[in-house]
Design an enzyme around this catalytic site. Structure first.
Site, PDB file in Angstrom:
ATOM      1  N   ASP A  10     -30.496  -3.735 -18.539  1.00 18.82           N
ATOM      2  CA  ASP A  10     -29.595  -3.725 -19.700  1.00 18.82           C
ATOM      3  C   ASP A  10     -29.492  -5.067 -20.397  1.00 18.82           C
ATOM      4  OD1 ASP A  10     -29.263  -1.283 -18.317  1.00 18.82           O
ATOM      5  OD2 ASP A  10     -27.366  -0.952 -19.311  1.00 18.82           O
ATOM      6  N   TYR A  33     -23.571   4.283 -21.329  1.00 19.81           N
ATOM      7  CA  TYR A  33     -22.680   3.565 -20.411  1.00 19.81           C
ATOM      8  C   TYR A  33     -21.928   2.433 -21.082  1.00 19.81           C
ATOM      9  CZ  TYR A  33     -23.289   5.171 -15.599  1.00 19.81           C
ATOM     10  OH  TYR A  33     -23.230   5.869 -14.425  1.00 19.81           O
TER      11      TYR A  33
END
Lengths: 665, 665
Positions: free
Chosen positions: B310, B394
């Protein structure tokens, strides 16, 4: 309030203490009694459950279970030690039995004061104090310590008094900074001096007679004894709840954000959570901290006996601080009281021993759709029930924290003052402790807790299992070696199990009779455990034998009334565990039945200088989380977090500093 | 603001973005460029340290280090991918280099939008959508996903588009609840469709052509799409700081309760803490979350490629939410902004991407003298710096939390929406995932973080060691087997180490040149680590090869400029780690020199139904604690907690309910 008006989980009333003492005095006419405990006995589970179920379902209430008390007391003629169970309604004993000579009851407040006083006026102790040749204004005090165990035959009730120098006549002078080198041992029943132990002060176990004290500066913690000024740049931070709290409390029953439970309290456990339901569904029948042991790692005499069981030897309830508004909690606070008896059987009010308040704990959930930046934000409001126990030098802050998503957290904060030993102030160091001030050493030690979790996951027939996350073998399906799955192990018989961080082992409590319609698995709660080092003492040591619970992180037993305390009912000077290891060894069937889950966790505390003179709180936390108990996030319906509700304030400088970087290069 | 006015740790200005783009356009006359990143390059440490030291000691400031930018960009003629370093003062490139064909830069915002659009209008995709025969009002969207890696030879820049059904025309309709069974793969450079993957929906890897959709109810999270009403019994909880906050901020420099540091921000790390000092003493040079990888445990194609980095593949900075007052934080809030470039080299303001506020976190320390109940109570005020990153489905809430006792906590909260897969809505279950809604499965996965800790414990020459708590053998001194001690292991060469809960292994960073006058040991900070399961994927898997950092909990490297990111500079479609494992393998001497400590921790996340449709935050926390850095508790001088300062409110019912038990029996 009469017994029939009390709820089965209501705490002891002062009238019940008086009644208990009266029943026992009547049973021993003409005999002087010394009371150690009079407290409520937990109701028999099979008798109370129908009552709770009727309450929960709004049905007509059946007869309440018998209201029972228990007492530990001594006859002052024979010095025999007794346990009695008493029926409040009939005002009669259910039984009274004398306990074996080697069973010691817990310490009580009066006893501690008596020993402290006996020690301070004993000529032999005064002679030792004299030898220290203290400067004018210096005085001496002592902390009577739990004696621990180093003998299989000792039957006297003993106290090891650790002696300290008080530098200044101030109620908070930190005597723990100035330990003396001698330690009298007293018989707590006869109040006689048994002997004086001398403490080693060098690298080894050698001791010497009491010497003139070489003055060193006391490390103080009280604000008005500090050399440094108090910080002046901390601004007030005030919590306002203009519409009042979100909880309501009727007696000891609390309702808050779909949770409903009863706040219990007794002298030993202190705070107890009973019969917690979420949205009307049962989750846990009883939650409490069942025991904690603190063995010390300094192997030298007499420190080898330093092992306290803070719940069993003393009691979280009787050591719970009487909390003051604005000091121990912040915001809108409700307090709960408790009672204990004194040695003469009189009630003593324990005012404000439990506090309850809400707190904001950041974000509960958030999602932004990145396409349009539209966000749903819900904050995490929590309800905290807290007690703070002072066990001589140490403080434990024990809190049960409920949230809006069905989670229950137990948070422990260890603070207070390290238990200290004298050490030569000449560069001497030891491999089992840290020097924390001039002439003062704090030995390495462990705090090992046993949390007792009595579940009722949609009913009382529950099963514990654990789930490990493990790789799927590389095969035709798992060509690239990415796959992993879970392996389940059901705890079919009472026993213990260990954690495994490597396998992400997770313990769960499920109800085999209820299948979650979404996940298609039995509904469950899981334990978010605190992986901790287990007891470091040798397998043959009394420390290990007395605290068998501290050998494994998880224990499962079949529920039995009276099996509440991990190391057994009587821990003071105990020689072996009479608790979990005994009950687990029965090997009871524990599948789909009424079971109890016990979690052992703790701190290996090798002190830092920063932990002295008072220790910044060390936090450990354990959580109980729904795991397929609900079909979706149960906090979805919590109102969104927004400015009209939260009324935050924008920092003024903000604009100015933002402009900085935007100015042209 | 000119470069010479900027502090070396100041974040990128919009002018610098424009300058960077201009320098590069000048270097490629007549060539169209596509910018992926223009950002500040970290200052060379040896150049900036003298400046920081002069600042800290109040001495005349030396020349600032060169202000450097870097850029990743494509030539649109050759499609070559380049990295450049640029000097702001000289307005010239330091170097420009073309990167190998197999190096993929991170995703950028424009690219994601372009692929999303290309996918939504591609005839082959539209044909698949057609086959689903959706009811009126239903639409389809896609999340372009990082492609992951399953080939050692692939050099195209690819995106795997996961397709979802939107139930209702609402900006927060939860499309993740309704995943489609086909997934187009696009070339991100040419925008061409490479192929359409079909997703398995049963117990095995079998797939079938797109079928008419069998309607199921979408599980929504937005308040106005819920079936259930919003709770009405949550009362406001307002934080007031009538005298303002205890912090002050001048530009990016923050002062609070003896702490002083600079708040940094870049597109990749997001929030960075620079040059933290406590009471004028250096503690940490730079703190940041360096990487996070999320591999999924569903072994079936194409899920075997689901592994996102990420930070490296996207960036915590560019995905940081623009925070709104009263939504994401509570109390008195200061915000910090950032900037990114768009694909044409224009600055884009990232407003309010970091928030800073104080919070109350219960008790910091307390001790009561049980003889007189006189207590010293100090509350735990904290300063929180927080960013919230949305990486597609997320959310990560990443916070640095400072306290008054010299502690620094890094708290991660994982929330947002699970990455979902379609599953037959007929009772089918799979061993690598949880059914979280009708027809929707969430695969088991891991989140593995690497926290980069660049210490400066009273200076830059530091040593990492670890300390295990171990029993002392039973011998003449340790007759009763109570003794335990610590075993120290010094990390003398760059490498890795594992945690051991069983041994209470504790990693510490010390300064061998400074001895604590109380403890007589070198001053140190310790890492309160988060013991976590390491990566579950097979040793031969690309997942493990690409994320070598995820194999061990602790890594130590010798400091080198440019070694900032645990999995290497370029992670997108990477085939192997170019970070920690490479740097550690140099085996540099790491004793008493400038070192970096990296901590790997994370969550093995086997979803619960309760984690859907939006997940209650899962918290993990890591702490840096002084360990003999101070001679005593550094928070002693914090004002006592009392009612005149805290102004708590007593719950009204309190009196009434207390009286209950006191009434006579």
């Amino acid at each position: 309030m009469s017994a029939s008006q009390l709820h089965p989980f209501d705490t002891l009333t002062p009238g019940e203490i008086q009644l208990g003492a009266a029943i026992l005095r009547k049973a021993f006419p003409g005999v002087a009694l010394r009371f150690k405990r009079i407290d409520v006995l937990e109701p028999i589970k099979k008798d109370v459950v129908p009552y709770l179920e009727a309450e929960r379902l709004g049905q007509p209430l059946p007869t309440k279970p018998a209201r029972l008390l228990f007492s530990y007391f001594h006859r002052l003629d024979t010095l025999g030690f007794f346990k009695a169970v008493l029926n409040v309604e009939t005002r009669r004993p259910v039984y009274i039995k004398e306990l074996p000579k080697d069973v010691q009851g817990p310490a009580d407040v009066d006893e501690l004061i008596e020993i402290e006083e006996a020690c301070m006026k004993h000529p032999a102790v005064l002679a030792e104090i004299e030898k220290m040749q203290l400067p004018a204004g210096y005085t001496v005090c002592n902390d009577p310590w739990i004696y621990g165990t180093d003998s299989a035959t000792e039957t006297r009730r003993l106290a090891q008094c650790y002696m300290y120098i008080i530098e200044v006549d101030h109620p908070q002078s930190n005597h723990y900074s100035l330990p003396c080198t001698f330690s009298p041992v007293f018989d707590q029943v006869t109040k006689e001096l048994v002997r004086i132990d001398y403490l080693p002060t060098g690298k080894d176990a050698k001791t010497q007679p009491t010497q003139p004290w070489k003055p060193v500066k006391c490390v103080q913690y009280a604000h008005d004894l500090l050399d440094e000024p108090t910080r002046t740049d901390l601004k007030p931070y005030i919590v306002r709840q203009p519409e009042g709290p979100s909880f309501s409390a009727e007696g000891q029953e609390v309702s808050w954000q779909k949770w409903k439970f009863r706040v219990g309290f007794n002298n030993r456990d202190g705070l107890i959570i009973y019969n917690a339901t979420f949205d009307g569904r049962q989750t846990f029948y009883r939650l409490s901290m069942s025991e904690m042991t603190v063995p010390y790692g300094d192997p030298r005499k007499p420190y080898h006996r330093k092992q306290a069981f803070d719940a069993g030897d003393v009691g979280f309830g009787i050591t719970a601080n009487q909390l003051a508004l604005g000091c121990d909690c912040l915001g809108h606070i409700k307090y709960f009281d408790g009672y204990r008896c004194d040695s003469r059987g009189n009630p003593v009010l324990l005012k404000n021993v439990i506090c309850m308040h809400e707190q904001d704990n950041g974000l509960q959930h958030k999602h932004s759709n990145y396409r349009n930046n539209e966000a749903t934000v819900v904050r995490n409001r929590e309800l905290v029930l807290q007690m703070i126990c002072t066990v001589s030098n140490y403080e434990y802050v024990l809190a049960w924290i409920f949230d809006q998503a069905g989670n229950i957290e137990h948070e422990v904060r260890a603070t207070g003052i390290l238990s200290t030993m004298p050490i030569d102030n000449d560069g001497t160091t030891v491999p089992w402790g840290t020097i924390v001030g001039p002439g003062v050493m704090a030995a390495y030690h462990q705090h090992v807790f046993s949390l007792r979790i009595d579940p009722a996951i949609d009913g009382h027939n529950n099963t514990v299992f654990y789930e490990d996350s493990v790789p799927i073998p590389v095969d035709e399906l798992n060509t690239y070696g990415m796959g992993y799955t879970t392996e389940k192990t059901i705890v079919k018989q009472a026993g213990f199990a260990d954690l495994s961080v490597e396998r992400n082992r997770t313990f769960k409590i499920r109800n085999d009779g209820k299948i979650n319609p979404i996940s298609l698995k039995p509904i469950a709660y899981k334990l978010h455990a605190a992986p901790s080092q287990m007891l470091l003492m040798s397998a043959d040591s009394f420390a290990r034998k007395r605290a068998a619970f501290s050998e494994h992180a998880v224990w499962v037993t079949r529920y039995k009334d009276d099996e509440l305390y991990a190391a057994g009912e009587f821990t003071n000077q105990s020689r072996s565990d009479t608790g979990l290891s005994v009950w687990a060894a029965r090997g009871d069937d524990t599948e789909n039945t009424d079971i109890v889950l016990w979690h052992t966790f703790g701190l290996t505390h090798n002190p830092r200088p920063e932990d002295f003179p008072v220790m910044p709180a060390e936090r450990i936390s354990v959580m109980l989380k729904p795991d397929g108990f609900f079909t979706k996030n149960p906090a979805l319906d919590v109102p969104a977090s927004n400015q009209s509700f939260n009324r935050s304030t924008l920092h003024e400088e903000s604009k100015a500093s933002c402009c900085g970087p935007t100015a042209n290069l």
